[in-house]
Scaffold this active site. Structure first.
Site, mmCIF file in Angstrom:
data_model
loop_
_atom_site.group_PDB
_atom_site.id
_atom_site.type_symbol
_atom_site.label_atom_id
_atom_site.label_comp_id
_atom_site.label_asym_id
_atom_site.label_seq_id
_atom_site.Cartn_x
_atom_site.Cartn_y
_atom_site.Cartn_z
ATOM 1 N N ARG A 121 169.023 11.646 -35.387
ATOM 2 C CA ARG A 121 168.015 12.404 -36.135
ATOM 3 C C ARG A 121 166.668 12.321 -35.434
ATOM 4 N NH1 ARG A 121 164.198 14.227 -36.874
ATOM 5 N NH2 ARG A 121 163.073 14.890 -38.709
ATOM 6 N N ILE A 145 159.019 7.734 -41.283
ATOM 7 C CA ILE A 145 160.027 7.878 -42.334
ATOM 8 C C ILE A 145 161.355 8.267 -41.674
ATOM 9 C CG2 ILE A 145 160.595 8.906 -44.566
ATOM 10 C CD1 ILE A 145 157.670 9.649 -44.914
ATOM 11 N N PRO A 146 161.966 7.312 -40.951
ATOM 12 C CA PRO A 146 163.258 7.627 -40.336
ATOM 13 C C PRO A 146 164.296 7.899 -41.423
ATOM 14 C CG PRO A 146 162.658 5.318 -39.958
ATOM 15 C CD PRO A 146 161.537 5.952 -40.705
ATOM 16 N N HIS A 147 165.174 8.845 -41.165
ATOM 17 C CA HIS A 147 166.175 9.187 -42.160
ATOM 18 C C HIS A 147 167.392 9.803 -41.481
ATOM 19 C CE1 HIS A 147 163.471 12.622 -41.646
ATOM 20 N NE2 HIS A 147 164.525 13.380 -41.869
ATOM 21 N N CYS A 148 168.524 9.729 -42.183
ATOM 22 C CA CYS A 148 169.747 10.344 -41.674
ATOM 23 C C CYS A 148 170.746 10.486 -42.808
ATOM 24 C CB CYS A 148 170.350 9.506 -40.538
ATOM 25 S SG CYS A 148 171.004 7.906 -41.057
#
Length: 156
Positions: free
Chosen positions: A56, A70-73
């Site tokens: 991502r 705000i890392p997200h996956c």
């Protein structure tokens, strides 16, 4: 679709709220997130979580500026949303839009079939972190429990 509206307080656990985490790089931040999630739910694979977060991130940095990322996956086999809140001991380069080092991280891992509700949650988080005083309060915390309480106190 569940009846429960997704909010920060029902996806963030005290065990996944970490204060002043030592991390030397963006990669190490992602590894820590994956390890912590897997530690809380051993059915989940930390390597898969890490790889999904990195994939991502390759699409564009989740560093939103002012020292915040705000890392997200999405993740196969996950049936609930998992949030991880961390302050870092030292800022790390995150390829953020303002090129500032990141020291405040809220990671979000959502089921593969994520809905618009998940996007709304991401938006809520980004909006919260847009408040400089809120971020300053989080950065002043010295332990995970205080950080967790501060995060929840500020959203009610």
């Amino acid at each position: 679709m569940t009846d429960t509206t997704l909010t920060i307080d029902n996806i963030l656990a005290p065990e996944l709220t970490l204060c002043r985490v030592p991390a030397s790089s963006k990669k190490r931040v992602m590894e820590t997130i994956a390890e912590q999630i897997q530690h809380q739910d051993e059915k989940l694979n930390d390597t898969q979580i890490f790889n999904n977060l990195v994939s991502r991130e390759r699409l564009g940095s989740t560093g939103i500026g002012q020292g915040i990322a705000i890392p997200h996956c999405r993740l196969d086999g996950l049936d609930h949303v998992v949030g991880v809140l961390m302050t870092l001991a030292d800022g790390v380069s995150f390829d953020a839009i303002d090129n500032q080092p990141v020291d405040l991280v809220f990671a979000l891992v959502v089921p593969k079939e994520a809905t618009s509700e998940h996007l709304e949650l991401l938006s809520q988080i980004a909006e919260k972190f847009n408040d400089r005083a809120f971020c300053d309060h989080l950065r002043q915390c010295t332990d995970g429990e205080t950080l967790y309480r501060q995060m929840l106190a500020e959203i009610h």
